[in-house]
Design a protein around this motif. Sequence first.
Motif, PDB file in Angstrom:
ATOM      1  N   THR A 201       0.809  -1.216   0.000  1.00 18.65           N
ATOM      2  CA  THR A 201       0.000   0.000   0.000  1.00 18.65           C
ATOM      3  C   THR A 201       0.840   1.263   0.000  1.00 18.65           C
ATOM      4  O   THR A 201       0.489   2.236  -0.636  1.00 18.65           O
ATOM      5  CB  THR A 201      -0.876   0.054   1.265  1.00 18.65           C
TER       6      THR A 201
ATOM      7  N   ARG B  52      -0.465 -10.903   0.101  1.00 21.28           N
ATOM      8  CA  ARG B  52      -0.544 -11.673  -1.155  1.00 21.28           C
ATOM      9  C   ARG B  52       0.420 -12.845  -1.083  1.00 21.28           C
ATOM     10  O   ARG B  52       1.389 -12.809  -0.346  1.00 21.28           O
ATOM     11  CB  ARG B  52      -0.190 -10.784  -2.357  1.00 21.28           C
TER      12      ARG B  52
ATOM     13  N   TYR C  82     -11.416 -10.377  -0.437  1.00 17.59           N
ATOM     14  CA  TYR C  82     -10.095 -10.903  -0.811  1.00 17.59           C
ATOM     15  C   TYR C  82      -9.057 -10.735   0.296  1.00 17.59           C
ATOM     16  O   TYR C  82      -7.955 -11.229   0.197  1.00 17.59           O
ATOM     17  CB  TYR C  82      -9.586 -10.139  -2.049  1.00 17.59           C
TER      18      TYR C  82
ATOM     19  N   GLN D 260     -10.029  -0.263  -5.855  1.00 16.52           N
ATOM     20  CA  GLN D 260     -10.031  -1.724  -6.115  1.00 16.52           C
ATOM     21  C   GLN D 260     -10.666  -2.116  -7.445  1.00 16.52           C
ATOM     22  O   GLN D 260     -10.146  -2.968  -8.141  1.00 16.52           O
ATOM     23  CB  GLN D 260     -10.707  -2.525  -4.974  1.00 16.52           C
TER      24      GLN D 260
ATOM     25  N   ASP E  36      -5.328   1.843  -5.211  1.00 17.28           N
ATOM     26  CA  ASP E  36      -5.017   0.417  -5.363  1.00 17.28           C
ATOM     27  C   ASP E  36      -6.098  -0.194  -6.239  1.00 17.28           C
ATOM     28  O   ASP E  36      -7.284   0.111  -6.058  1.00 17.28           O
ATOM     29  CB  ASP E  36      -5.075  -0.321  -4.009  1.00 17.28           C
TER      30      ASP E  36
ATOM     31  N   SER F 250      -4.748 -12.478  -5.600  1.00 19.78           N
ATOM     32  CA  SER F 250      -3.991 -13.578  -5.016  1.00 19.78           C
ATOM     33  C   SER F 250      -4.870 -14.232  -3.945  1.00 19.78           C
ATOM     34  O   SER F 250      -5.249 -13.584  -2.973  1.00 19.78           O
ATOM     35  CB  SER F 250      -2.707 -12.995  -4.410  1.00 19.78           C
TER      36      SER F 250
HETATM   37  N1  5AD Z   1      -4.952 -10.169  -3.822  1.00 16.68           N
HETATM   38  C1  5AD Z   1      -4.504  -9.078  -4.496  1.00 16.68           C
HETATM   39  N2  5AD Z   1      -4.402  -7.868  -3.950  1.00 16.68           N
HETATM   40  C2  5AD Z   1      -4.760  -7.739  -2.665  1.00 16.68           C
HETATM   41  N3  5AD Z   1      -4.754  -6.677  -1.861  1.00 16.68           N
HETATM   42  C3  5AD Z   1      -5.168  -7.058  -0.638  1.00 16.68           C
HETATM   43  N4  5AD Z   1      -5.459  -8.379  -0.636  1.00 16.68           N
HETATM   44  C4  5AD Z   1      -5.201  -8.822  -1.892  1.00 16.68           C
HETATM   45  C5  5AD Z   1      -5.309 -10.076  -2.533  1.00 16.68           C
HETATM   46  N5  5AD Z   1      -5.750 -11.152  -1.873  1.00 16.68           N
HETATM   47  C6  5AD Z   1      -4.366  -5.337  -2.294  1.00 16.68           C
HETATM   48  C7  5AD Z   1      -5.535  -4.347  -2.202  1.00 16.68           C
HETATM   49  C8  5AD Z   1      -5.166  -3.510  -1.018  1.00 16.68           C
HETATM   50  C9  5AD Z   1      -3.644  -3.550  -1.076  1.00 16.68           C
HETATM   51  C10 5AD Z   1      -2.957  -3.221   0.179  1.00 16.68           C
HETATM   52  O1  5AD Z   1      -3.341  -4.870  -1.438  1.00 16.68           O
HETATM   53  O2  5AD Z   1      -5.551  -3.567  -3.379  1.00 16.68           O
HETATM   54  O3  5AD Z   1      -5.672  -2.194  -1.085  1.00 16.68           O
END
Ligand code: 5AD
Length: 447
Positions: free
Chosen positions: A10, A76, A175, A272, A310, A344
């Motif tokens: 982030t 991730r 997620y 997102q 993000d 992920s």
């Molecule tokens: N897969 C991909 N991106 C993710 N984020 C958080 N969890 C996942 C995931 N499982 C990303 C989001 C969040 C940033 C810190 O990481 O975009 O805002």
Amino acid sequence: MSSATQTTATAPIPLSSKPAGRASLGAKTACIRTFGCQMNVHDSDRIRRMIQDAGYAEVQRYEDADLVILNTCYVRENAVDRVKGHLGELNRLRREGRVKRVALTGCIGAAEESAALRETYDIDLVLGTHNTYELAEFVGLPTMRETYTPELPGTEGGHNAFVTIMTGCNYQCSYCIVPTVRGRMICRPMGSVIGEVERLVAGGTGYVTLLGQTVDAWRHEGKRFCDLLEAVSESAPRVWFTTSHPSNMEDRTLRAIGERDTLVKRLHLPVQSGSDRMLRVMHRGYKAERYRRKIEVFREAAPDGTLSTDIIVGHPGETEEDHEQTLRLVEDCSFDSAYIFKFSPRRGTEAASLPGTVPDAVVQRRFLEVLRLVEQNAFTRNQRIVGGEEEIYIRHGSTEDGKAIGETWSGHAVHVNTKAEPGNYVKARIESAGPHVLYAGEPGTLV
Ligand code: 5AD
Ligand code: SF4
């Protein structure tokens, strides 16, 4: 400023933590490796304080360390893979009799997966995010009793510093593993935050970043985030905050960014996805239109400010139409930078068991399409600044090529030809710009 990469967490600009001293012969030595976001960088600062108090000298290389502390990220899968690589290397060094003890802290420590890691690798201590204070006993300090981490002292005396204002998160994005590993939101009392900011500023800190997973959700005894931000902006000469949630972001806060001289005019607001259908599946709690309106308020309040976000591509069920809507939103919001992540699956999250896996090749194409669009927009926006003079805060001193890395008040990253030390300001003309960074001309004058 790095933009649009999948590997960055982030934090849009990694701030440096305290420099490490060389170990004197015979002293106990420790090496701290930090993975992930600014919350972790900040937690590492606290860990650093503990090991220093316990008489350890900090070293940078594993082979020089008696104790290695890996402060980890779990957001991730590739973050876990990286940590596994480091644990493998540490096992080897242990067999060679170099590293003696290994501790694993942070988000992996708080996740179930840590048990499996413990079986595979030699790890002496596993701590989550809520019991970092237990490290004290492990390094030979008196047992500490802390109810929650924000009360642990951070590292003081740096030219810039993080101040945690809340921990955890009350959202349940489909997620995201953060609520599992960091728990529910706990807001730090206003007096405690202001007290820390005042101490830092008195100790020479010139740049304070307020930290938390959803800082704009901060509430305490009738006060809201904007009240806290205004108070901090009166106590510190330069202030930024990250990260925010669109559902909590108040127009009042956006206007304050434009109005208050000490606030860096830069907003990180993760969107997102640009598709309402995906935003619902993700449980984000807002629609794309509402996000667009927030951005309009920000652009009006701070026309020269920078905006980052993000974006996740390839969340289960994401269709071509959803992706098109993300591209449309990226176009409309004209981000100055974006952190684009390929979905992920994280064990224990809802999205990990959702149908509609997007094939890798499609994810890759969508990733590149979003990336290109962000870069084009950012490049065009950056060209508008070329020719102007900017006051630049030096974040990292110059390297061998004589270039220091700084930040404008609008939050742009700048390469500037100066020997000025971190924490100083210089004035310089912007001569050229790429999509990620501005290039300033000959040595600016010290301000
Ligand atoms: N897969 C991909 N991106 C993710 N984020 C958080 N969890 C996942 C995931 N499982 C990303 C989001 C969040 C940033 C810190 O990481 O975009 O805002
Ligand atoms: Fe994760 Fe969503 Fe909370 Fe952000 S708001 S930390 S993405 S659950």
